[in-house]
Structure formats: C-alpha cells, structure tokens
Design a protein around this motif. Sequence first.
Motif, PDB file in Angstrom:
ATOM      1  N   GLY A 286      60.697  19.546  23.746  1.00 31.45           N
ATOM      2  CA  GLY A 286      60.254  20.320  24.917  1.00 31.45           C
ATOM      3  C   GLY A 286      59.005  21.125  24.618  1.00 31.45           C
ATOM      4  O   GLY A 286      58.761  21.536  23.481  1.00 31.45           O
ATOM      5  N   HIS A 287      58.278  21.376  25.689  1.00 30.86           N
ATOM      6  CA  HIS A 287      56.984  22.038  25.555  1.00 30.86           C
ATOM      7  C   HIS A 287      57.122  23.467  25.026  1.00 30.86           C
ATOM      8  O   HIS A 287      56.313  23.933  24.243  1.00 30.86           O
ATOM      9  CB  HIS A 287      56.295  22.050  26.928  1.00 30.86           C
ATOM     10  N   SER A 288      58.204  24.113  25.446  1.00 24.94           N
ATOM     11  CA  SER A 288      58.316  25.520  25.036  1.00 24.94           C
ATOM     12  C   SER A 288      58.676  25.636  23.560  1.00 24.94           C
ATOM     13  O   SER A 288      58.234  26.564  22.870  1.00 24.94           O
ATOM     14  CB  SER A 288      59.291  26.268  25.947  1.00 24.94           C
ATOM     15  N   SER A 289      59.449  24.650  23.038  1.00 28.83           N
ATOM     16  CA  SER A 289      59.672  24.629  21.586  1.00 28.83           C
ATOM     17  C   SER A 289      58.357  24.357  20.870  1.00 28.83           C
ATOM     18  O   SER A 289      58.093  24.898  19.789  1.00 28.83           O
ATOM     19  CB  SER A 289      60.685  23.545  21.204  1.00 28.83           C
ATOM     20  N   GLY A 290      57.517  23.510  21.512  1.00 27.81           N
ATOM     21  CA  GLY A 290      56.181  23.246  20.960  1.00 27.81           C
ATOM     22  C   GLY A 290      55.375  24.541  20.858  1.00 27.81           C
ATOM     23  O   GLY A 290      54.731  24.811  19.848  1.00 27.81           O
ATOM     24  N   ASP A 291      55.471  25.349  21.912  1.00 27.18           N
ATOM     25  CA  ASP A 291      54.764  26.643  21.875  1.00 27.18           C
ATOM     26  C   ASP A 291      55.252  27.516  20.716  1.00 27.18           C
ATOM     27  O   ASP A 291      54.457  28.207  20.066  1.00 27.18           O
ATOM     28  CB  ASP A 291      54.961  27.389  23.201  1.00 27.18           C
ATOM     29  N   ASP A 292      56.555  27.476  20.494  1.00 25.16           N
ATOM     30  CA  ASP A 292      57.091  28.266  19.370  1.00 25.16           C
ATOM     31  C   ASP A 292      56.442  27.847  18.064  1.00 25.16           C
ATOM     32  O   ASP A 292      56.129  28.684  17.204  1.00 25.16           O
ATOM     33  CB  ASP A 292      58.612  28.081  19.251  1.00 25.16           C
ATOM     34  N   ILE A 293      56.254  26.519  17.902  1.00 26.63           N
ATOM     35  CA  ILE A 293      55.639  26.018  16.671  1.00 26.63           C
ATOM     36  C   ILE A 293      54.220  26.577  16.528  1.00 26.63           C
ATOM     37  O   ILE A 293      53.806  27.007  15.436  1.00 26.63           O
ATOM     38  CB  ILE A 293      55.571  24.468  16.675  1.00 26.63           C
ATOM     39  N   ASN A 316      41.573  26.903  18.404  1.00 23.18           N
ATOM     40  CA  ASN A 316      40.421  26.171  18.936  1.00 23.18           C
ATOM     41  C   ASN A 316      40.738  25.584  20.302  1.00 23.18           C
ATOM     42  O   ASN A 316      39.847  25.296  21.094  1.00 23.18           O
ATOM     43  CB  ASN A 316      40.055  25.062  17.950  1.00 23.18           C
ATOM     44  N   GLY A 317      42.045  25.400  20.555  1.00 23.92           N
ATOM     45  CA  GLY A 317      42.500  24.760  21.798  1.00 23.92           C
ATOM     46  C   GLY A 317      43.659  23.859  21.454  1.00 23.92           C
ATOM     47  O   GLY A 317      43.707  23.303  20.348  1.00 23.92           O
ATOM     48  N   GLY A 318      44.632  23.738  22.363  1.00 27.26           N
ATOM     49  CA  GLY A 318      45.775  22.860  22.115  1.00 27.26           C
ATOM     50  C   GLY A 318      46.475  23.188  20.814  1.00 27.26           C
ATOM     51  O   GLY A 318      46.820  24.333  20.552  1.00 27.26           O
ATOM     52  N   GLU A 319      46.639  22.165  19.987  1.00 29.52           N
ATOM     53  CA  GLU A 319      47.330  22.386  18.709  1.00 29.52           C
ATOM     54  C   GLU A 319      46.356  22.334  17.543  1.00 29.52           C
ATOM     55  O   GLU A 319      46.732  22.008  16.439  1.00 29.52           O
ATOM     56  CB  GLU A 319      48.477  21.381  18.531  1.00 29.52           C
TER      57      GLU A 319
END
Length: 403
Positions: A286-293, A316-319
């Motif tokens: 999920g995207h929000s777990s991605g945000d946590d990373i 810089n942007g994104g990941e």
Amino acid sequence: MAEVLKWTEDSEPELREALARPWWKLRFNGELERRFDERVAPIQAKDARNNYFLAMFFCNVFAIADYRFLPDVYLIAWVLRFAVITPMFMITIWAEFYARQSFRRGWATLVLMLVTTAALTYPLLISNSHDLVHYHVGVIVVVLFSNLLTDLRFALALVGSVVFMIMYMLELTVGLDLPSHLVGNYGMVSMSVVALSLVASYRRERHLRTVFVMLALLDIAEQRQTEANARLRTLAAQDPLTGLANRRRFDEEYPRLWKEAIRQSQPMSVLFIDLDRFKAYNDTYGHSSGDDILERLADVLREKATRRPLDLAVRNGGEEFLVVLPDTTIDVAVAIAQRLVDALSALAIPHERSSYGVVTASVGVAGGLPRAEQSPQDFVEQADAAMYKAKENGRNRVESIAL
Ligand code: GH3
Ligand code: MG
Ligand code: MG
C-alpha cells in the motif's frame, strides 16, 4: 527616555479590551497604564515645553494691564507676577521637563494654574479701581492654557477646572460683590470656556490613548507577520512528508555550495539514493506503507549522512533522494553511502518482492574537485548514472564515478 519594551502577543487581549473600554474609563489598567505613561510622557513633555514659555511670556506682558487697570495696587500685582508666578513657572518647567520622574503626571502644572489664578485674583480684592470689572476675565486664559496646552491628564484638568470655577465664582460674588446679572454673564462665559476646553482635553487624551493601543496592536501584528513569514520560508524549503530539504531549496543552495567548493579548492561529493523495487513495495503493502518507508529512509539520511552543518539531504522527488557533502572526497562519500545502504537493510523492513527480502536502496556517488568549466549539474547527473550502475549490478549497493 526609558527603554521601550517590545509588545508580545500576551498583551493582545488586554490591548483589545482597552480599545473597547467605555467612554468614562479613560485610564488603562495597571501595567498598560504604566507603559502608556512611560511611552507618552517624554513625547508630551517635549511637545509642551515651549507652550509654558509662551504662557509665561504672555503672563508677564499682562503686567501692563496691572498698571493700567489697577493703578492703586499695581506694585503688589507686579510682585505677585514677577516674584511668585514667574518663579512658579520656572519651577513647573523644571519639574515637568527636567525632573520628569516624579512630577510628570501634571501635579506641578495643576498647582501652577491654581496659584496663578489666586495671584491674579488677590490684587482685585484689595483694589478700588473702577475698571476691576473688566480685569478679572483675563484669569480665564489661565485655565484655558492649562486645559489645552500643557498635556495635563484629563482627570487633573477636571479637578483643576472645578477648583478654578469655585475660586472664580467666589471672586465674582464674595470678592467683587458684582450684581447678579454680571455674575451670571461671567459665570456663563467662564463655564463654557472651561467646559469646552475640558471636552477638548478629554478628546485629545482619548485619541492619544487609542493611537497608543493601536500602535501596540500593529506592533504585535507586524511581529506575527514576521514570524509567519519565517515559518513559510521554512515550509517552502521543506518536503512535507520527510521534513528534508525539498528540490526548491536544493536548487537554491547546491549551486552556492558548489561555487564555494571551487573558491576554496575543496572536494565535493553528491549521493543519489533510490529505493529498490519501490513500485512493487507500494503495490504489495500500500501507498501509505510506502510513505512510511520514505520517512524511515529520511531518518537514516539524517542520522548517517548529514553530520556536518553544511551537509544537505534533499528529497529530490518520489523515492529519490540526494545528499550533498561539501569538503568530502569521493572515498569518504562512498564509505558514507555504504553506511546508508547497510543501515537501511539493517532495519529489516520486510519486502517480499525484493530478492533481499527486505527494503533496500541503491546509491550512486559522484565526487571530486569541482572545476569552473564543469556545471554543478554534472555532479548530480554522474551520481544518477552511478546509481543506475548500482541498480544494474544487483541493487542494495553503492557505485561511484570520480570526476
Ligand atoms: P527500482 O529498484 O528500479 O528503482 O524500481 P522502483 O520500483 O523503485 O522504480 P520506479 O521508478 O519504477 O518506481 C518508483 C516508485 O516509487 C513509483 C511509485 O509507486 C513510488 N513512489 C514515488 N513517489 C512516492 C511517494 O511519494 N510515496 C510512495 N508511497 N511511493 C512513491
Ligand atoms: Mg526511481
Ligand atoms: Mg526505485
């Protein structure tokens, strides 16, 4: 002049309350009144000083009237004028303007006004001149002056005016024993002068106090604006998710760091960091777990890669993240990058679609002595290229390109 304290937001309710106070409440409460006095008294003192000299001048010119109107007692009148009133003026001027601390609330002016009134009245009481009836009106000028031109507080002006009216009416009735229609007439003239000058005194003080409060509120609003601007400037330079610098700030700061490195002939390194298989992570967890990373990675960057004051970590942007390391050789930068990679995988955040089983990142490092013929962008592009090399070579690793 006493040091004027800055206003703080704490004073705001009190100030607003003061602005809305009823008409019969001229004074402020406690601390506000003290600050008003401290702020305004020196300005008023400066403004009013010349008025006293002018009034003293006119008072002395009236010695001619003593001579013409009261020929039988003019010497007594002169003694009172020159030996009592004039020195009283001097003392008042000294008290009001040079010994401001104790006298500035206007008591000296009040005493001056009443003593002058008495000193101008006394010769009338002992004179037998026919012109007496024309002479006494002049004393009204005294109360007019003290109410309008001395910056006397309204409360004191009111007290002084009441005492003045009592003295004047006693003079007309008991002292001069004037017929009732003249007492009525002079009573009306003096009453209206006193009343109108009191209204003017009240209005002036009210306005002065309003302006004082409004300036204080303006001061607070200005401070708040300054603080808000500073906060906005910080926010505008920050990535909201991770709290790291954003690309905007990087664009502003990085070229400066780069030029400084040329000027100082110091090496510089740039790290380009990209999470591995992050799309897959998002799709799985999920995207929000991605945000946590992203937040966890930002913490790692802060902790491991930006230890010096000028080190700059950027989303810089994104990941993708960048770290600029001024005064850092490529060897040291590679070591730092390796620490980052290790620290992230050591967090052991499960990532079932990665061949490592945990969340990892690849880092490209570009470093060297910046040269004038290069562009700052070269370092970033080479770091990006190195990062792709790391991806190609299996991810979860560091590659570097020396410049
Ligand atoms: P690679 O190992 O080659 O880098 O693979 P990757 O999946 O990380 O690379 P790719 O550039 O294909 O995908 C980047 C992904 O990063 C796409 C998007 O799902 C994710 N991403 C970008 N910005 C954000 C973000 O702000 N939050 C989250 N949760 N994901 C983001
Ligand atoms: Mg990417
Ligand atoms: Mg990626």
